[in-house]
Design a protein around this motif. Structure first.
Motif, PDB file in Angstrom:
ATOM      1  N   ASN A 105     127.331  57.750 152.658  1.00  0.00           N
ATOM      2  CA  ASN A 105     127.186  57.918 154.170  1.00  0.00           C
ATOM      3  C   ASN A 105     126.355  58.823 154.352  1.00  0.00           C
ATOM      4  O   ASN A 105     125.417  58.694 155.176  1.00  0.00           O
ATOM      5  CB  ASN A 105     128.593  57.757 155.246  1.00  0.00           C
ATOM      6  N   PHE A 153     129.477  52.451 156.234  1.00  0.00           N
ATOM      7  CA  PHE A 153     130.104  52.436 154.916  1.00  0.00           C
ATOM      8  C   PHE A 153     132.476  53.036 154.734  1.00  0.00           C
ATOM      9  O   PHE A 153     132.082  54.295 155.569  1.00  0.00           O
ATOM     10  CB  PHE A 153     130.595  52.312 153.488  1.00  0.00           C
ATOM     11  N   SER A 154     132.953  52.011 155.592  1.00  0.00           N
ATOM     12  CA  SER A 154     134.212  52.192 155.015  1.00  0.00           C
ATOM     13  C   SER A 154     134.530  52.455 154.266  1.00  0.00           C
ATOM     14  O   SER A 154     134.700  51.287 153.082  1.00  0.00           O
ATOM     15  CB  SER A 154     135.075  51.476 156.097  1.00  0.00           C
ATOM     16  N   ASP A 186     137.097  50.235 153.112  1.00  0.00           N
ATOM     17  CA  ASP A 186     137.564  48.404 153.179  1.00  0.00           C
ATOM     18  C   ASP A 186     136.341  47.907 152.286  1.00  0.00           C
ATOM     19  O   ASP A 186     135.854  46.593 152.086  1.00  0.00           O
ATOM     20  CB  ASP A 186     137.628  47.958 154.644  1.00  0.00           C
ATOM     21  N   ASP A 187     135.050  48.666 152.366  1.00  0.00           N
ATOM     22  CA  ASP A 187     134.009  48.245 152.016  1.00  0.00           C
ATOM     23  C   ASP A 187     133.665  48.652 150.302  1.00  0.00           C
ATOM     24  O   ASP A 187     132.278  48.191 150.163  1.00  0.00           O
ATOM     25  CB  ASP A 187     133.016  48.816 152.882  1.00  0.00           C
ATOM     26  N   SER A 218     124.885  43.736 157.573  1.00  0.00           N
ATOM     27  CA  SER A 218     126.478  43.078 157.290  1.00  0.00           C
ATOM     28  C   SER A 218     126.215  42.156 156.856  1.00  0.00           C
ATOM     29  O   SER A 218     127.193  41.754 156.510  1.00  0.00           O
ATOM     30  CB  SER A 218     126.629  42.147 158.954  1.00  0.00           C
ATOM     31  N   THR A 222     130.100  46.179 150.118  1.00  0.00           N
ATOM     32  CA  THR A 222     129.316  45.215 150.938  1.00  0.00           C
ATOM     33  C   THR A 222     130.473  45.287 152.341  1.00  0.00           C
ATOM     34  O   THR A 222     131.694  45.695 152.195  1.00  0.00           O
ATOM     35  CB  THR A 222     129.510  43.637 150.392  1.00  0.00           C
ATOM     36  N   LYS A 223     129.704  44.982 153.630  1.00  0.00           N
ATOM     37  CA  LYS A 223     130.594  44.665 154.882  1.00  0.00           C
ATOM     38  C   LYS A 223     130.902  42.961 154.798  1.00  0.00           C
ATOM     39  O   LYS A 223     131.502  43.532 156.189  1.00  0.00           O
ATOM     40  CB  LYS A 223     129.887  45.415 155.807  1.00  0.00           C
ATOM     41  N   ASP A 224     130.806  42.525 154.458  1.00  0.00           N
ATOM     42  CA  ASP A 224     130.865  41.046 154.699  1.00  0.00           C
ATOM     43  C   ASP A 224     132.512  40.556 153.544  1.00  0.00           C
ATOM     44  O   ASP A 224     132.477  41.294 152.749  1.00  0.00           O
ATOM     45  CB  ASP A 224     129.544  40.347 153.850  1.00  0.00           C
ATOM     46  N   LYS A 225     132.953  40.446 154.278  1.00  0.00           N
ATOM     47  CA  LYS A 225     134.396  40.381 153.957  1.00  0.00           C
ATOM     48  C   LYS A 225     134.811  39.096 152.836  1.00  0.00           C
ATOM     49  O   LYS A 225     135.663  38.870 151.929  1.00  0.00           O
ATOM     50  CB  LYS A 225     135.479  40.272 155.922  1.00  0.00           C
TER      51      LYS A 225
END
Length: 971
Positions: A208, A277-278, A280-281, A430, A454-457
């Motif tokens: 970030n 970004f978090s 989880d990403d 995304s 990546t932010k795509d789950k």
């Protein structure tokens, strides 16, 4: 035998009795290379005394080395070697071999280069190999990363020591003591498949910090511009409110809301209002290679049959991963500076759409490996807008960003280099997947630090599944060190990388330019990573060394970049060899003979690399120069012998220039570079000694290589001019000959037209006597054909007229034959039936002949057959008609034997027919057409050759036949 350095390590306890490596490496060493060389060979040079090799009798243990010893011991065995290599090439799926003599198969070719380099040094064939083919960092490992790893293991060691000490000092049989040991730590437990939450959170904060500042600034600028357009602010007031709006927005953005009261918290602690970004990403991987493999395998499941589109040349692992996903490549070697543009990307996508190929992902490597180029901010913005539209139409498509060299960008001015993440719209973000690695910028290649973001789950779940199946998860120590090093990576670290690698790249650029081995495009500039491309196409044509022939399983001359690389690696004069990487391993045409050089081993190593290349180029260019000179002299003499050159002033000038260049390019100019230095030096002769001391023999080799390149270009230019002049002379000769032949052919066609017209007139008269109405119809048809000849305003060529008349004559005679048969039915039914059978036999004969010859019967032959048939038929018809008029008709069924004509007699007689005249003319026409076509083909070859030189492309030597089949048309 162990080397002296290994024995010393054994004494120190660092290498406890490890055996020496054999001449052929184990499978692990094939994949990763010799660990000792990676640890100690920081200068990228493999020395004989460091190779852990065997000597003497053990040399024959490797099949390749046994072949080599055979060659050296008995030259008569050369034919056996050639036969062995031919058998290898026929039996192996890939012609290149491993050191143990087996086909290389699908092993990574760059790793195979490293394996062969070690083997050649171990065998004693070369004394030293400079390894500039691998992407190896040589700047010291990032200090923060090293300290983080030390601290991690120190904490583990302290907890482990306390636990073991407690367990030893207390009663081990007591349950409470064992329970306490279990809670004291010092155990490295399994982690989360994505990575430990603490490390993922730290990595998210680091990324970030790296990317978000520009993202937020861009969003604020866009919103302020919209407000300005909406309110119509201008001048000083607009600037004031714009700045004020930014400050207010930042203050409001930094305020966190309390969930219970929905009121701002009093002490906001966040630095950025919305993290990009978090945790989880984040997914930690076992190096960047593992991230690439897992992502390609995930794409194979998410989008079956889909392909990944990427610029070429590209990182070799994109095409050689563990999935079945194929690449669609966009050749940027034709683009300005070898850099990807939006237009090139669009062309590649449209070409894939036309072929019906499905795109599952876009893959961009920036800075590019192997090119070392970057995509500027302006171009990224154009690409982002195009990708946004494409993703809207194809929402299942992903964007993959390989930014392993993101921290290694040179000449970073005014934010010229940005990531696609920093300029991409929110919808596009995304669908992005990001690769980062600690191999290059942290100098931790052996630790295998990698991360996929990546932010795509959906994509994250698929990649995670592949990672778990292959590795479980990345080592926790690696997660710890990589995340801390990335979080604390500063601008000073970045400038340190730039100062270390940039100057080495610039040194290589300067040396390659000195020897005229730079890439063809002058605007090619390395702005990132530590690679540079070189053009070694001048080495094409040199003979392959016997060692390179054995490795590659082929004989002959150098034709590809791979041939060049293995020839350089097996050179033995002097016993210093070079390992660089062919650019074809990265997706380009091997016949271009481009190579990638790694510029990370220090300036001294770069000079050694360039010295070797310069010596090879001098040898190759000298041979090519002599060959060009020989061709120039031969062609000049040929032109003088065949032509009177005094009448052509332009030709005289070209010949004089060629002769002058041949005289100027005489041998003995090796010291010309020194003379040039003397002429430019202020102190004259005294400064030459200083120059000679400063410039080594290798520097002079570079200057000599450049000089030979210039001479080659001049000779090639004069040879081209001379060939064009020779082609012009030949063209004039052919034109004169062709004009004469065309005149002769025209006369023949005119004669043929007169014969056909006369026969048509004669047959038309016969037709009118038998059936005047139908004859009138056929006359109208003939008039239409003749009108067509002049309808377009241009006269129809005589050849086409002959074809039309021939077809018309054949059909006219055929129709007349049928009319006569109808008339005979009234006079002599038996005779009419006899003629009908003969006509059917004639048709069957034509059909059978076409089947046997597998081509249409020429119209000329059909006309001749019908001419004879019609002649006998008319005679018979007129005879019966006269008998009927004189009342001398014979009884029905009593036919005179003289009246019956046998089939075989029908085509033997006819001395007065058109056939003889037509055959004579046909022979003349065929001979004339063959001559014209032959001359036309030669003429076309000269034209094609001239066009090929202008376009610098290769065309086939044979041209299509300019003539037509005269009788290929059926009426």
């Amino acid at each position: 035998m162990l080397s002296h350095r290994q024995k010393q390590k054994d004494k120190e306890g660092n290498n406890l009795g490890s055996p020496s490596y054999p001449t052929s490496f184990t499978s692990k060493e094939k994949e990763y290379g010799n660990g000792k060389q990676r640890a100690n060979g920081h200068n990228g040079i493999i020395h004989k005394h460091e190779s852990n090799g065997v000597k003497g009798k053990n040399k024959s243990k490797t099949p390749f080395l046994a072949i080599e010893s055979t060659i050296e011991s008995d030259s008569s065995e050369r034919s056996k070697l050639d036969h062995t290599m031919q058998q290898r090439a026929q039996s192996a799926s890939s012609s290149i071999f491993l050191p143990d003599g087996t086909p290389a198969g699908k092993i990574d070719r760059v790793m195979l280069l490293s394996l062969w380099a070690k083997t050649l040094v171990q065998s004693g064939m070369v004394e030293e190999i400079i390894c500039a083919g691998m992407g190896k960092p040589t700047l010291a490992t990032n200090e923060i990363a090293a300290k983080a790893m030390v601290q991690y293991w120190q904490d583990i060691a302290e907890k482990s020591h306390d636990a073991h000490l407690f367990f030893k000092e207390n009663d081990r049989r007591l349950e409470k003591n064992r329970s306490k040991v279990a809670t004291m730590g010092g155990v490295i437990d399994y982690g989360h498949p994505q990575g430990v939450l603490e490390h993922r959170a730290r990595m998210a904060r680091a990324l970030n910090k790296w990317y978000c500042n520009n993202v937020i600034a861009r969003e604020e600028l866009e919103e302020n511009e919209k407000e300005e357009q909406k309110n119509g602010f201008k001048g000083i007031a607009a600037q004031f409110f714009k700045k004020l709006g930014k400050k207010l927005k930042r203050n409001l953005a930094n305020v966190e809301l309390d969930e219970s009261t929905n009121q701002p918290k009093t002490n906001p602690s966040n630095e950025i209002h919305k993290p990009l970004f978090s945790p989880d990403d984040i997914l930690f991987t076992v190096g960047g290679a593992a991230a690439i493999n897992a992502t390609f395998q995930a794409l194979e499941k998410l989008s079956p049959g889909g392909k990944v589109i990427t610029p070429s040349p590209h990182y070799s692992l994109y095409a050689h991963n563990d999935s079945n996903v194929e690449l669609i490549t966009i050749d940027v070697m034709e683009e300005p500076g070898y850099r990807l543009t939006k237009h090139a990307l669009k062309r590649g996508v449209e070409a894939a759409k036309q072929k019906g190929e499905k795109i599952s992902a876009f893959l961009f490597c920036d800075p590019n490996n192997p090119l070392g180029t970057i995509i500027g901010k302006v171009e990224w913005e154009k690409i982002a807008r195009y990708l946004e539209k494409y993703i809207e139409e194809n929402p299942d498509t992903y964007i993959i960003l390989d930014e392993a060299y993101a921290a290694m960008v040179f000449d970073f001015v005014d934010h010229d280099h940005v990531s696609l993440i920093e300029v991409a719209p929110k919808k596009l973000l995304s669908k992005c997947a990001l690769f980062r690695s600690g191999t290059k910028d942290k100098s931790a290649a052996g630790e295998r630090w990698g991360v996929m973001v990546t932010k795509d789950k959906r994509l994250m779940a698929a990649v995670l599944e592949q990672t778990v199946e292959a590795y479980g998860h990345a080592p926790i120590s690696a997660q710890h060190g990589f995340s801390i090093a990335t979080e604390k990576f500063s601008n000073d670290d970045k400038h340190e990388l730039e100062d270390y690698y940039k100057h080495q790249v610039r040194t290589a650029t300067r040396r390659l330019a000195e020897m005229k081995a730079s890439m063809p495009k002058a605007d090619y500039v390395v702005r990132g990573a530590f690679y540079i491309l070189a053009d070694l196409s001048d080495l094409k044509g040199l003979p392959l060394s016997k060692e390179a022939s054995a490795i590659l399983g082929k004989t002959g001359d150098i034709t590809t970049d791979e041939d060049i690389v293995y020839s350089l690696m097996t050179r033995r004069k002097p016993k210093k060899a070079l390992m660089i990487a062919p650019l074809s391993y990265y997706g380009t045409d091997p016949k271009r003979c481009y190579v990638r050089i790694t510029c990370s081993g220090g300036d001294e190593e770069i000079h050694k690399i360039c010295d070797i290349l310069a010596r090879e180029l001098v040898e190759a260019r000298q041979e090519k120069k002599n060959e060009l000179k020989r061709k120039l002299i031969l062609l000049s003499n040929k032109i003088r012998e065949e032509n009177d050159v005094s009448a052509d002033a332009e030709l005289v000038r070209v010949l004089e220039q060629a002769d002058l260049q041949c005289l100027l390019s005489q041998p003995g100019e090796q010291d010309k570079s020194v003379k040039q230095h003397r002429s430019h030096s202020p102190n004259g002769r005294s400064s030459v000694k200083g120059i000679k001391k400063k410039l080594s023999d290798e520097n002079l080799h570079s200057l000599r290589a450049a000089q030979l390149k210039d001479e080659m270009n001049l000779l090639a230019g004069h040879l081209k001019n001379l060939e064009e002049a020779h082609a012009r002379i030949q063209q004039n000769k052919f034109d004169l000959k062709l004009n004469g032949l065309n005149s002769e052919l025209t006369a023949i066609y005119e004669e043929k037209c007169k014969i056909y017209e006369g026969n048509i007139s004669h047959i038309m008269q016969e037709f009118k006597e038998i059936n005047n109405d139908k004859a009138e119809e056929w006359q109208e048809y003939l008039d239409k054909i003749q009108e067509k000849w002049f309808k377009s305003g241009k006269e129809e060529p005589l050849k086409n007229r002959v074809i039309d008349l021939e077809c018309y004559l054949k059909n006219l005679m055929y129709e007349l034959v049928k009319e006569i048969i109808e008339k005979l039915k009234e006079l002599r039914p038996t005779k009419a039936e006899h003629w009908q059978v003969m006509l059917n036999d004639l048709n069957e004969m034509w059909i059978q002949k076409e089947k046997d010859q597998e081509k249409l019967i020429p119209m000329q032959e059909r006309v001749a057959n019908l001419e004879l048939f019609l002649k006998h038929q008319l005679n018979s018809y007129k005879k019966y008609k006269e008998e009927l008029e004189n009342d001398t008709e014979k009884e029905e069924g009593k036919e005179n034997e003289d009246d019956l004509i046998k089939d075989e007699d029908l085509y033997k007689d006819g001395p007065e027919s058109i056939q003889e005249e037509v055959q004579k003319i046909q022979i003349k026409v065929t001979q004339a057409e063959m001559t014209v076509n032959a001359v036309s083909r030669l003429q076309a070859r000269f034209r094609a050759r001239k066009e090929r030189e202008k376009l610098e492309k290769k065309y086939d030597k044979d041209c299509n036949d300019l003539g037509r089949d005269d009788y290929g048309r059926d009426g």
